[in-house]
Design a protein around this motif. Structure first.
Motif, mmCIF file in Angstrom:
data_model
loop_
_atom_site.group_PDB
_atom_site.id
_atom_site.type_symbol
_atom_site.label_atom_id
_atom_site.label_comp_id
_atom_site.label_asym_id
_atom_site.label_seq_id
_atom_site.Cartn_x
_atom_site.Cartn_y
_atom_site.Cartn_z
ATOM 1 N N TYR A 91 0.546 -0.783 -0.181
ATOM 2 C CA TYR A 91 -0.107 0.428 0.040
ATOM 3 C C TYR A 91 1.072 0.923 -0.123
ATOM 4 O O TYR A 91 0.366 2.212 -0.472
ATOM 5 C CB TYR A 91 -1.114 -0.214 1.175
ATOM 6 C CG TYR A 91 -2.131 -0.516 0.483
ATOM 7 C CD1 TYR A 91 -3.450 0.114 0.628
ATOM 8 C CD2 TYR A 91 -2.208 -1.919 0.654
ATOM 9 C CE1 TYR A 91 -4.786 -0.390 0.657
ATOM 10 C CE2 TYR A 91 -3.820 -2.274 1.070
ATOM 11 C CZ TYR A 91 -5.292 -1.490 0.233
ATOM 12 O OH TYR A 91 -6.105 -2.165 0.574
ATOM 13 N N GLU A 92 2.061 1.626 0.635
ATOM 14 C CA GLU A 92 2.894 2.501 0.805
ATOM 15 C C GLU A 92 3.248 2.440 -0.454
ATOM 16 O O GLU A 92 3.795 3.623 -0.907
ATOM 17 C CB GLU A 92 4.075 2.001 2.086
ATOM 18 C CG GLU A 92 3.075 2.022 3.629
ATOM 19 C CD GLU A 92 4.536 2.155 4.804
ATOM 20 O OE1 GLU A 92 5.768 1.247 4.309
ATOM 21 O OE2 GLU A 92 4.236 1.770 5.556
ATOM 22 N N ILE A 95 0.883 4.366 -2.714
ATOM 23 C CA ILE A 95 0.046 5.245 -2.225
ATOM 24 C C ILE A 95 1.495 6.636 -3.445
ATOM 25 O O ILE A 95 0.720 7.348 -3.896
ATOM 26 C CB ILE A 95 0.669 6.189 -1.420
ATOM 27 C CG1 ILE A 95 -0.731 5.245 -0.074
ATOM 28 C CG2 ILE A 95 0.371 7.351 -0.413
ATOM 29 C CD1 ILE A 95 -0.320 4.582 1.176
ATOM 30 N N GLU A 98 0.280 6.738 -7.079
ATOM 31 C CA GLU A 98 -0.518 7.685 -7.091
ATOM 32 C C GLU A 98 -0.308 8.843 -6.951
ATOM 33 O O GLU A 98 -0.635 9.450 -7.761
ATOM 34 C CB GLU A 98 -1.072 6.653 -6.458
ATOM 35 C CG GLU A 98 -1.719 4.855 -7.173
ATOM 36 C CD GLU A 98 -3.427 4.790 -6.543
ATOM 37 O OE1 GLU A 98 -3.920 5.375 -6.019
ATOM 38 O OE2 GLU A 98 -3.169 3.874 -6.492
ATOM 39 N N LEU A 99 0.794 9.100 -5.616
ATOM 40 C CA LEU A 99 0.932 11.038 -5.457
ATOM 41 C C LEU A 99 1.276 11.127 -6.430
ATOM 42 O O LEU A 99 0.887 12.654 -7.455
ATOM 43 C CB LEU A 99 1.463 10.804 -4.413
ATOM 44 C CG LEU A 99 0.493 10.201 -2.912
ATOM 45 C CD1 LEU A 99 1.083 11.111 -1.971
ATOM 46 C CD2 LEU A 99 -1.097 10.967 -2.952
ATOM 47 N N GLN A 206 -4.335 15.098 -3.719
ATOM 48 C CA GLN A 206 -3.133 14.518 -3.435
ATOM 49 C C GLN A 206 -3.363 14.400 -1.576
ATOM 50 O O GLN A 206 -3.554 13.032 -1.358
ATOM 51 C CB GLN A 206 -1.698 14.930 -3.564
ATOM 52 C CG GLN A 206 -1.274 14.991 -5.176
ATOM 53 C CD GLN A 206 0.225 15.117 -4.894
ATOM 54 O OE1 GLN A 206 0.447 16.696 -4.136
ATOM 55 N NE2 GLN A 206 1.478 14.828 -5.498
ATOM 56 N N ARG A 210 -4.840 10.399 -0.886
ATOM 57 C CA ARG A 210 -4.051 9.487 0.286
ATOM 58 C C ARG A 210 -4.899 9.193 1.559
ATOM 59 O O ARG A 210 -4.708 8.005 1.412
ATOM 60 C CB ARG A 210 -2.692 10.480 1.101
ATOM 61 C CG ARG A 210 -2.438 9.794 2.335
ATOM 62 C CD ARG A 210 -1.184 10.605 2.742
ATOM 63 N NE ARG A 210 -0.313 10.913 1.617
ATOM 64 C CZ ARG A 210 1.517 10.440 1.820
ATOM 65 N NH1 ARG A 210 1.252 9.461 2.542
ATOM 66 N NH2 ARG A 210 2.459 10.857 0.871
ATOM 67 N N THR A 211 -5.370 9.902 1.462
ATOM 68 C CA THR A 211 -7.034 9.851 3.134
ATOM 69 C C THR A 211 -7.565 8.539 2.524
ATOM 70 O O THR A 211 -8.132 7.868 2.864
ATOM 71 C CB THR A 211 -7.711 10.885 2.991
ATOM 72 O OG1 THR A 211 -6.707 12.186 3.541
ATOM 73 C CG2 THR A 211 -8.575 10.923 4.282
ATOM 74 N N GLU A 214 -5.568 5.466 2.701
ATOM 75 C CA GLU A 214 -5.561 4.629 3.485
ATOM 76 C C GLU A 214 -6.233 4.560 4.673
ATOM 77 O O GLU A 214 -6.548 3.293 5.342
ATOM 78 C CB GLU A 214 -5.138 6.732 4.375
ATOM 79 C CG GLU A 214 -3.732 6.969 4.120
ATOM 80 C CD GLU A 214 -2.576 6.164 4.663
ATOM 81 O OE1 GLU A 214 -2.063 4.845 5.921
ATOM 82 O OE2 GLU A 214 -1.339 6.352 4.637
#
Length: 243
Positions: A91-92, A95, A98-99, A206, A210-211, A214
């Motif tokens: 997942y990290e 992220i 995708e950011l 972004q 991210r939220t 998460e």
């Protein structure tokens, strides 16, 4: 003259047969017909699919290399139990990719619109009554949403790596969509992310993205054995009722 299933199998090229068994077993894992921790033997799979053990073994070792299965030489095969620490690492990385993709998209001129974003608008920026309720289909579209964002950024290596990660976490993302509130929230959150990207509000897009990821990751931590068995029950066909 039509061939029976066994005759078709006999006519099938060995490499094609191994590929078909591989895809079937992979679908069984993703659709929860095989659950994390389930054990089975090569012979059981060969009997169920009416094939010899050789292509079954080839398919199983391929799934082992891809980290879906583990082998016990005295007691057969097992679907790998969930490794939540590994999922969080994936997942990290997801992220980060995708950011960066969002940054690329937001740096483009306002009047430059990719076909991928247009497609995403048509899927997610819809009225509540037009939204899908089927969690399995929304799960598929959710994965496609995130993949298209990265593809739209134009970096093929980023897109390839992101697609590989998406497949590895697909099984737990599908469990996330067994809950109807998560389905509704996905439409809302995807809509907000798209609106920010289309308006070229990079930092907002972004942060929203991210939220969104998460929250999904946190929901995955709540997965229980009961949820897994419930998912298996939903994936099984209803028993036939005798007339």
């Amino acid at each position: 003259m039509q061939l029976t299933g066994a005759a078709r199998t006999a006519k099938e090229r060995p490499e094609n047969l191994a590929e078909r068994i591989y895809q079937q077993l992979k679908d069984d894992i993703f659709e929860f017909r095989l659950l994390p921790g389930d054990r089975f033997s090569e012979g059981e799979i060969a009997e169920r699919m009416a094939v010899s053990r050789t292509p079954v073994r080839q398919a199983l070792y391929r799934l082992q290399r891809e980290d879906y299965l583990q082998v016990y030489f005295r007691s057969g095969w097992q679907v790998k139990p969930f490794d939540f620490a590994h999922f969080e690492e994936l997942y990290e990385v997801r992220i980060v990719l995708e950011l960066e993709a969002v940054r690329h998209l937001c740096e483009r001129p306002q009047d430059e619109q990719s076909a991928a974003l247009v497609q995403l608008e048509r899927t997610w920026l819809v009225q509540p009554e037009q939204r899908l309720a089927d969690g399995r289909e929304v799960s598929r579209l959710d994965e496609r949403f995130h993949c298209l964002l990265v593809e739209a950024a134009g970096n093929r290596e980023m897109a390839r790596l992101h697609a590989e990660i998406s497949e590895k976490i697909r099984i737990i993302r599908r469990l996330d969509f067994t809950q109807s509130p998560r389905v509704a929230a996905t439409y809302e959150e995807h809509g907000e992310i798209l609106a920010a990207i289309l308006a070229r509000r990079c930092e907002e897009a972004q942060l929203l993205l991210r939220t969104h990821i998460e929250v999904s990751k946190a929901e995955v931590r709540k997965i229980t054995l009961h949820m897994l068995h419930s998912a298996r029950q939903r994936s099984m066909p209803a028993p036939e009722v005798a007339p």
